[in-house]
Design a protein around this motif. Structure first.
Motif, PDB file in Angstrom:
ATOM      1  N   ARG A 151      10.990   6.821   7.423  1.00 56.74           N
ATOM      2  CA  ARG A 151      11.600   5.682   6.733  1.00 56.74           C
ATOM      3  C   ARG A 151      12.698   5.018   7.568  1.00 56.74           C
ATOM      4  NH1 ARG A 151      10.464   4.666   1.475  1.00 56.74           N
ATOM      5  NH2 ARG A 151       9.169   6.188   0.359  1.00 56.74           N
ATOM      6  N   GLN A 152      13.250   5.758   8.521  1.00 55.46           N
ATOM      7  CA  GLN A 152      14.259   5.178   9.406  1.00 55.46           C
ATOM      8  C   GLN A 152      13.631   4.239  10.445  1.00 55.46           C
ATOM      9  OE1 GLN A 152      17.193   8.041  10.961  1.00 55.46           O
ATOM     10  NE2 GLN A 152      16.399   9.530   9.488  1.00 55.46           N
ATOM     11  N   LEU A 153      12.328   4.394  10.673  1.00 50.54           N
ATOM     12  CA  LEU A 153      11.639   3.595  11.687  1.00 50.54           C
ATOM     13  C   LEU A 153      11.150   2.248  11.149  1.00 50.54           C
ATOM     14  CD1 LEU A 153       9.440   6.411  13.296  1.00 50.54           C
ATOM     15  CD2 LEU A 153      11.611   5.518  14.141  1.00 50.54           C
ATOM     16  N   TYR A 154      10.972   2.149   9.833  1.00 53.13           N
ATOM     17  CA  TYR A 154      10.384   0.951   9.239  1.00 53.13           C
ATOM     18  C   TYR A 154      11.321   0.346   8.200  1.00 53.13           C
ATOM     19  CZ  TYR A 154       5.955   2.967  10.978  1.00 53.13           C
ATOM     20  OH  TYR A 154       4.958   3.485  11.745  1.00 53.13           O
ATOM     21  N   THR A 155      11.111  -0.930   7.912  1.00 52.18           N
ATOM     22  CA  THR A 155      11.752  -1.516   6.737  1.00 52.18           C
ATOM     23  C   THR A 155      11.019  -0.961   5.507  1.00 52.18           C
ATOM     24  OG1 THR A 155      10.245  -3.410   6.663  1.00 52.18           O
ATOM     25  CG2 THR A 155      12.261  -3.628   8.008  1.00 52.18           C
ATOM     26  N   SER A 156      11.622  -1.087   4.334  1.00 49.99           N
ATOM     27  CA  SER A 156      11.004  -0.557   3.113  1.00 49.99           C
ATOM     28  C   SER A 156       9.636  -1.176   2.858  1.00 49.99           C
ATOM     29  CB  SER A 156      11.919  -0.795   1.909  1.00 49.99           C
ATOM     30  OG  SER A 156      13.130  -0.111   2.058  1.00 49.99           O
ATOM     31  N   SER A 157       9.532  -2.500   3.067  1.00 45.60           N
ATOM     32  CA  SER A 157       8.264  -3.190   2.805  1.00 45.60           C
ATOM     33  C   SER A 157       7.181  -2.783   3.810  1.00 45.60           C
ATOM     34  CB  SER A 157       8.466  -4.703   2.839  1.00 45.60           C
ATOM     35  OG  SER A 157       8.965  -5.122   4.099  1.00 45.60           O
ATOM     36  N   THR A 158       7.580  -2.635   5.083  1.00 47.71           N
ATOM     37  CA  THR A 158       6.598  -2.234   6.101  1.00 47.71           C
ATOM     38  C   THR A 158       6.119  -0.815   5.856  1.00 47.71           C
ATOM     39  OG1 THR A 158       7.621  -3.677   7.754  1.00 47.71           O
ATOM     40  CG2 THR A 158       6.193  -1.932   8.572  1.00 47.71           C
ATOM     41  N   TYR A 159       7.026   0.061   5.488  1.00 48.74           N
ATOM     42  CA  TYR A 159       6.635   1.450   5.214  1.00 48.74           C
ATOM     43  C   TYR A 159       5.658   1.501   4.045  1.00 48.74           C
ATOM     44  CZ  TYR A 159       6.911   6.460   4.449  1.00 48.74           C
ATOM     45  OH  TYR A 159       6.593   7.790   4.304  1.00 48.74           O
ATOM     46  N   ALA A 160       5.945   0.734   2.989  1.00 50.88           N
ATOM     47  CA  ALA A 160       5.047   0.695   1.832  1.00 50.88           C
ATOM     48  C   ALA A 160       3.684   0.142   2.222  1.00 50.88           C
ATOM     49  CB  ALA A 160       5.670  -0.158   0.723  1.00 50.88           C
ATOM     50  N   ASN A 161       3.672  -0.878   3.100  1.00 52.29           N
ATOM     51  CA  ASN A 161       2.403  -1.450   3.562  1.00 52.29           C
ATOM     52  C   ASN A 161       1.580  -0.435   4.350  1.00 52.29           C
ATOM     53  OD1 ASN A 161       2.886  -3.942   2.427  1.00 52.29           O
ATOM     54  ND2 ASN A 161       3.834  -4.810   4.261  1.00 52.29           N
ATOM     55  N   ARG A 162       2.266   0.347   5.207  1.00 53.85           N
ATOM     56  CA  ARG A 162       1.565   1.371   5.988  1.00 53.85           C
ATOM     57  C   ARG A 162       0.943   2.420   5.054  1.00 53.85           C
ATOM     58  NH1 ARG A 162       2.358  -1.986   9.191  1.00 53.85           N
ATOM     59  NH2 ARG A 162       3.217  -1.838  11.305  1.00 53.85           N
TER      60      ARG A 162
ATOM     61  N   LEU B  98      -4.214   4.801  12.444  1.00 52.12           N
ATOM     62  CA  LEU B  98      -4.224   5.971  13.330  1.00 52.12           C
ATOM     63  C   LEU B  98      -2.843   6.240  13.907  1.00 52.12           C
ATOM     64  CD1 LEU B  98      -7.600   5.441  15.267  1.00 52.12           C
ATOM     65  CD2 LEU B  98      -7.103   7.127  13.493  1.00 52.12           C
ATOM     66  N   GLY B  99      -2.164   5.168  14.312  1.00 54.18           N
ATOM     67  CA  GLY B  99      -0.812   5.341  14.843  1.00 54.18           C
ATOM     68  C   GLY B  99       0.146   5.863  13.790  1.00 54.18           C
ATOM     69  N   PHE B 100       0.029   5.342  12.566  1.00 54.70           N
ATOM     70  CA  PHE B 100       0.912   5.776  11.480  1.00 54.70           C
ATOM     71  C   PHE B 100       0.629   7.229  11.116  1.00 54.70           C
ATOM     72  CE2 PHE B 100       1.970   5.981   6.879  1.00 54.70           C
ATOM     73  CZ  PHE B 100       3.346   5.778   7.004  1.00 54.70           C
ATOM     74  N   GLN B 101      -0.646   7.599  11.068  1.00 52.41           N
ATOM     75  CA  GLN B 101      -0.984   8.980  10.734  1.00 52.41           C
ATOM     76  C   GLN B 101      -0.518   9.955  11.821  1.00 52.41           C
ATOM     77  OE1 GLN B 101      -5.218   8.891   9.923  1.00 52.41           O
ATOM     78  NE2 GLN B 101      -4.884   8.421   7.745  1.00 52.41           N
ATOM     79  N   MET B 102      -0.539   9.519  13.048  1.00 53.34           N
ATOM     80  CA  MET B 102      -0.018  10.359  14.126  1.00 53.34           C
ATOM     81  C   MET B 102       1.470  10.621  13.916  1.00 53.34           C
ATOM     82  SD  MET B 102      -0.315  12.126  16.849  1.00 53.34           S
ATOM     83  CE  MET B 102      -1.948  11.727  17.468  1.00 53.34           C
ATOM     84  N   LEU B 103       2.214   9.564  13.573  1.00 54.18           N
ATOM     85  CA  LEU B 103       3.645   9.726  13.300  1.00 54.18           C
ATOM     86  C   LEU B 103       3.873  10.632  12.088  1.00 54.18           C
ATOM     87  CD1 LEU B 103       4.962   6.083  13.896  1.00 54.18           C
ATOM     88  CD2 LEU B 103       5.222   8.072  15.390  1.00 54.18           C
ATOM     89  N   GLN B 104       2.996  10.504  11.065  1.00 54.33           N
ATOM     90  CA  GLN B 104       3.116  11.359   9.884  1.00 54.33           C
ATOM     91  C   GLN B 104       2.924  12.834  10.229  1.00 54.33           C
ATOM     92  OE1 GLN B 104       0.210   9.408   7.206  1.00 54.33           O
ATOM     93  NE2 GLN B 104       1.876   9.291   5.703  1.00 54.33           N
ATOM     94  N   SER B 105       2.071  13.102  11.212  1.00 59.20           N
ATOM     95  CA  SER B 105       1.808  14.490  11.587  1.00 59.20           C
ATOM     96  C   SER B 105       2.969  15.108  12.372  1.00 59.20           C
ATOM     97  CB  SER B 105       0.523  14.577  12.421  1.00 59.20           C
ATOM     98  OG  SER B 105       0.707  13.984  13.706  1.00 59.20           O
ATOM     99  N   ILE B 106       3.840  14.240  12.896  1.00 59.80           N
ATOM    100  CA  ILE B 106       4.959  14.729  13.720  1.00 59.80           C
ATOM    101  C   ILE B 106       6.264  14.747  12.939  1.00 59.80           C
ATOM    102  CG2 ILE B 106       6.318  14.303  15.797  1.00 59.80           C
ATOM    103  CD1 ILE B 106       3.851  12.895  16.986  1.00 59.80           C
ATOM    104  N   PHE B 107       6.517  13.692  12.145  1.00 63.38           N
ATOM    105  CA  PHE B 107       7.805  13.535  11.467  1.00 63.38           C
ATOM    106  C   PHE B 107       7.649  13.612   9.949  1.00 63.38           C
ATOM    107  CE2 PHE B 107       7.991  10.944  15.385  1.00 63.38           C
ATOM    108  CZ  PHE B 107       8.999  11.638  16.059  1.00 63.38           C
ATOM    109  N   ASP B 108       8.719  14.037   9.273  1.00 69.56           N
ATOM    110  CA  ASP B 108       8.691  14.040   7.816  1.00 69.56           C
ATOM    111  C   ASP B 108       9.018  12.636   7.296  1.00 69.56           C
ATOM    112  OD1 ASP B 108      11.431  13.749   8.113  1.00 69.56           O
ATOM    113  OD2 ASP B 108      11.884  15.820   7.567  1.00 69.56           O
ATOM    114  N   GLU B 109       8.889  12.448   5.987  1.00 62.17           N
ATOM    115  CA  GLU B 109       9.040  11.115   5.407  1.00 62.17           C
ATOM    116  C   GLU B 109      10.436  10.511   5.603  1.00 62.17           C
ATOM    117  OE1 GLU B 109       8.019   8.660   1.325  1.00 62.17           O
ATOM    118  OE2 GLU B 109       7.149  10.623   1.703  1.00 62.17           O
ATOM    119  N   PRO B 110      11.530  11.279   5.396  1.00 66.66           N
ATOM    120  CA  PRO B 110      12.855  10.677   5.617  1.00 66.66           C
ATOM    121  C   PRO B 110      13.031  10.125   7.025  1.00 66.66           C
ATOM    122  CG  PRO B 110      13.073  12.706   4.378  1.00 66.66           C
ATOM    123  CD  PRO B 110      11.642  12.634   4.810  1.00 66.66           C
ATOM    124  N   ALA B 111      12.476  10.832   8.030  1.00 62.71           N
ATOM    125  CA  ALA B 111      12.584  10.356   9.410  1.00 62.71           C
ATOM    126  C   ALA B 111      11.766   9.081   9.609  1.00 62.71           C
ATOM    127  CB  ALA B 111      12.115  11.438  10.378  1.00 62.71           C
TER     128      ALA B 111
END
Length: 302
Positions: A269-280, A254-267
């Protein structure tokens, strides 16, 4: 189904006199750096076939034309597979009128074929564009024009664009009939890569590519890459109680989807490591949170 195409045929011999006798013909002579020979490029702006180019050195004739505009006078109306033979016949007849030549349909190859579809989404055109503008398709850059009117995914070899057809018709000051007809249309246009075309025809033969099979292949490929963030406004306690063992994962999704609704993917990716982003991303696919008030999936309706 298809809009603008560029078709080529060679070797085609055209008399210089026949070319220069056409009113809107521009001739440019240049030195071919590879052969060291002077060649002439003829460019013709035709009332039916739009743009015709002829290179006398290679005897290559190419035509750029919008199929629906040629057949219907506009590209709001969509062609069907049944219209393709009529398109080739119109090209053949016009070339005979201009140059007294006959080119069999099978001799044309394609260097560009814009695949298109009109999705009727009513008042949600802007919502779709905003949703899509926050996504990043594999191996493509994302570009946004005019706020919620146009989003483009592109690389050096291919292009996908979705836009508000009604707004475009208004800007072009089209007829009242076409402006009315384009209301609620989210327009998808795909310019396939050479690689995609060669999967269906090694020589990029026009007859082998301008058909339903290639159209459906490209449309399906693009639609399958689009993600639809879910809205959880209808989530109830009973569903949560039935999934108590996954409550921490649900909170993460739910938290990740909220961030997805506000920010685009390039933004993001700056918040997470590559592995964490892939896990989300993987977690959002595994946790089937009930969807509510989500935009309907784009689909071909015929």
């Amino acid at each position: 189904m298809f809009d603008t195409v560029v078709i080529k045929a060679r070797p085609i011999h055209l008399e210089t006199e026949a070319l220069l006798n056409i009113e809107k013909c521009k001739a440019v002579t240049f030195l071919n750096k590879e052969t060291g020979v002077l060649q002439t490029r003829y460019e013709i702006y035709d009332e039916e076939l739009s743009y015709i180019k002829y290179l006398d050195g290679s005897q290559t004739l190419s035509i750029q034309v919008s199929i629906p505009k040629l057949l219907y006078g506009n590209n709001v109306n969509q062609i069907t597979e049944n219209n393709i033979p009529s398109f080739f016949e119109r090209v053949q007849n016009r070339l005979y009128q201009l140059f007294s030549i006959h080119i069999p349909h099978l001799e044309w190859s394609i260097s560009r074929a814009d695949i298109c579809w009109n999705f009727q989404v009513g008042k949600n055109v802007g919502e779709y564009v905003r949703m899509l503008s926050k996504q990043k398709l594999p191996f493509k850059n994302t570009r946004i024009y005019n706020q919620d009117q146009t989003v483009e995914f592109y690389n050096k070899s291919s292009r996908i664009i979705l836009y508000d057809k009604h707004r475009q018709m208004q800007k072009e000051k089209a007829s009242t009939e076409l402006i009315e007809l384009s209301k609620g249309i989210l327009r998808l246009e795909i310019r396939p890569s050479d690689s995609d075309m060669k999967k269906f025809s090694a020589t990029k033969n026009a007859v082998e590519l301008l058909n339903k099979s290639f159209f459906e292949y490209m449309i399906t490929k693009v639609l399958n890459e689009i993600e639809y963030p879910s809205s959880v406004s209808t989530m109830d306690l009973s569903w949560l109680m039935g999934n108590r063992e996954n409550i921490s994962k649900i909170e993460t999704v739910l938290g990740f989807q909220m961030l997805q609704s506000i920010f685009d993917e390039p933004a993001l990716r700056q918040l997470y490591t590559s592995s964490t982003y892939a896990n989300r991303k993987n977690l959002t696919k595994k946790i089937a949170i009930p969807k509510g008030n989500c935009l309907s999936r784009l689909a071909i309706n015929s």
